[in-house]
Write an enzyme that holds these catalytic residues in place. Sequence first.
Site, PDB file in Angstrom:
ATOM      1  N   PRO A   1     129.866 -52.253  68.191  1.00 27.60           N
ATOM      2  CA  PRO A   1     128.865 -53.074  67.508  1.00 27.60           C
ATOM      3  C   PRO A   1     129.244 -53.351  66.060  1.00 27.60           C
ATOM      4  CG  PRO A   1     128.007 -50.873  67.992  1.00 27.60           C
ATOM      5  CD  PRO A   1     129.352 -50.973  68.619  1.00 27.60           C
ATOM      6  N   HIS A   2     129.034 -54.608  65.673  1.00 27.72           N
ATOM      7  CA  HIS A   2     129.345 -55.041  64.314  1.00 27.72           C
ATOM      8  C   HIS A   2     128.601 -56.337  64.042  1.00 27.72           C
ATOM      9  CE1 HIS A   2     132.105 -57.113  67.001  1.00 27.72           C
ATOM     10  NE2 HIS A   2     132.132 -58.096  66.111  1.00 27.72           N
ATOM     11  N   ALA A   3     128.476 -56.671  62.783  1.00 26.36           N
ATOM     12  CA  ALA A   3     127.873 -57.940  62.374  1.00 26.36           C
ATOM     13  C   ALA A   3     128.768 -58.564  61.313  1.00 26.36           C
ATOM     14  CB  ALA A   3     126.456 -57.721  61.847  1.00 26.36           C
TER      15      ALA A   3
END
Length: 147
Positions: A65-67
Amino acid sequence: MLTDWINDANITLVNQVNNWQSAVELAVQSLIAQQAVESRYLQAIYAMHEQIGPYYVLGEGIAMPHARPEEGVIKTALSLVLVKEGVNFGSEDNDPVYIIFGLSAVDSNSHIEMIASLSQFFCDEEAVKNLKLAIDKQQVLDIIGQF
C-alpha cells in the site's frame, strides 16, 4: 538492501486482522512512527482503494500500500506487516495477502534501489514462502537481509 529500510522497529507480526483496512493501518502506523508520512496518508490509500480497487496488491499474497507523494509523504520509507492467517483485499487472483510492505516515496525516482530489492524478493518464491512462515522479527530480518 532491504535491511537498509526494514528493521526491528518497523516490522509488525500479527496472527490476524479484522479487514484489509486494519492491515493497511498497521503498515502506515509504522510509517507515521518513522515520521515518514503524515496521518492523512492512510486516508489517501483508503480513498484510492475505494476508487480503483486494490491497486497495491502486487502478487499472490503480497501487497504494497502506498499513495502519491503529495498525499502526506515526508520522506521515503518502508514498513513490513506479516499477517499469519492472511487477509482479503478484494484481489481475486492474489488473496489472501500475508505480506504487506508499507511504502512512502517522496518522488518517483528516489526509491528505485528499494523497489529493485523488493522486486528481487518478490521473484524468489522460496524467500516469499519463508517470510510468510517467519515467527519472529529476527527470522524476518534474516530472510529479507538476502535482498
